[in-house]
Write a protein that holds these residues in place. Sequence first.
Motif, short mmCIF file in Angstrom:
data_model
loop_
_atom_site.label_atom_id
_atom_site.label_comp_id
_atom_site.label_asym_id
_atom_site.label_seq_id
_atom_site.Cartn_x
_atom_site.Cartn_y
_atom_site.Cartn_z
N THR A 173 39.10 40.02 19.38
CA THR A 173 38.74 38.99 20.37
C THR A 173 38.13 39.39 21.53
O THR A 173 38.46 40.38 22.41
CB THR A 173 39.89 38.03 20.42
OG1 THR A 173 40.49 37.48 19.22
CG2 THR A 173 39.45 36.65 21.55
N VAL A 174 37.06 38.70 21.98
CA VAL A 174 36.10 39.21 23.30
C VAL A 174 36.61 38.17 24.49
O VAL A 174 36.57 36.83 23.86
CB VAL A 174 34.87 39.47 22.94
CG1 VAL A 174 34.83 40.61 22.05
CG2 VAL A 174 34.21 38.26 22.60
N PRO A 175 36.41 38.51 25.56
CA PRO A 175 36.41 37.48 26.58
C PRO A 175 35.37 36.38 26.64
O PRO A 175 34.42 36.68 25.99
CB PRO A 175 36.58 38.59 27.88
CG PRO A 175 36.59 39.80 27.55
CD PRO A 175 36.51 39.93 26.08
N ALA A 176 35.45 35.25 27.26
CA ALA A 176 34.66 34.40 27.34
C ALA A 176 33.34 34.74 27.80
O ALA A 176 32.36 34.44 27.10
CB ALA A 176 35.11 33.12 27.91
N GLN A 177 33.25 35.32 28.83
CA GLN A 177 32.06 35.91 29.56
C GLN A 177 31.07 36.84 28.51
O GLN A 177 30.13 36.75 28.43
CB GLN A 177 32.35 36.65 31.00
CG GLN A 177 30.91 37.16 31.71
CD GLN A 177 31.12 37.72 32.87
OE1 GLN A 177 32.44 38.04 33.29
NE2 GLN A 177 30.31 38.15 33.75
N ASP A 178 31.87 37.78 27.96
CA ASP A 178 31.32 38.62 26.90
C ASP A 178 30.78 37.86 25.48
O ASP A 178 29.70 38.27 25.37
CB ASP A 178 32.31 39.69 26.30
CG ASP A 178 31.86 40.85 25.32
OD1 ASP A 178 30.69 40.86 25.27
OD2 ASP A 178 32.33 41.42 25.00
N ALA A 179 31.60 36.85 25.27
CA ALA A 179 31.06 35.85 24.15
C ALA A 179 29.67 35.38 24.54
O ALA A 179 28.68 35.26 23.70
CB ALA A 179 32.06 34.93 23.85
N THR A 180 29.71 34.61 25.64
CA THR A 180 28.46 33.87 26.13
C THR A 180 27.25 34.87 26.23
O THR A 180 26.12 34.67 25.69
CB THR A 180 28.92 33.38 27.58
OG1 THR A 180 29.72 32.60 27.56
CG2 THR A 180 27.72 32.51 28.07
#
Length: 267
Positions: free
Chosen positions: A149-156
């Motif tokens: 699972t990756v952080p939201a900023q990384d996912a964006t």
Amino acid sequence: MLRVELYKLIVRPRTWLIIAVLTGLPVVVGILLKVTGVAPRPGTGPPLLAEVLSNGSLFPVAALGLVLPLFLPVAVAMVGGEAVAGEAAGGTLRYLLIRPVSRGYLLLAKLATVSIFVVLAVLVIAGVGFIVGASLFGVHPLATVSGQTVPAQDATLRIFVAVVFAMVSMLGVAAIAIFASVLTDSPVGAGLGAIAVLVCSEVLDLLDAAAVLKPYLPTHYWLSFVDIFRFPILWHNVTRGFLIQGVYILIFLGAAWARFSTKDITS
């Protein structure tokens, strides 16, 4: 002239009809996934579609994966093929060049218009994909295809890079179509010519005998954006995809300019 071309693109019903058709397929697929709960088996089907059931935030990219192999390039090829050949077929190309406008600027205006169509189409598909994915499957922390699972900023950021990758891939198609458009006065013929190039590329990409050619085919890396959603990101094919499309854009736009600047305009 550029302003006029962009205005024609925006107000033309055909533009929005094409985009509506392109967004229709992901919407239908999303509803079917929600109703049946049956996703493609891992490793089969369109990219990232199997992961959408557990996280709607991936649906913008999955939506692009649905239309990228066929529908989107066909639409871009037909719009790009119509760019110059459509003016010639309508008998307006000669009158456009009577105005104090260079052929290079006219070609640049057509290129900008087709590029705006590509950006608009990809953004609308991704935007509608996000709305459909969020409403049907919810938005959760992004798990990569590798399981982390990756952080939201990384996912964006990963989704943004994937969308840009799809845009650049289609700009390569647009360059081929614009080159075909300056070779003929038939917009349909130009569009079909560009599609023929893409079909040949897809066929060669399936043949082991053409293994030496595969890394240089315009369609070979189209779906490599999946590697952006691995952990760590596998940049090799993504980088080569950007580079190959850049080469195709430079070669075919250069050839289009060379041909159009010396072409006898009779219509």
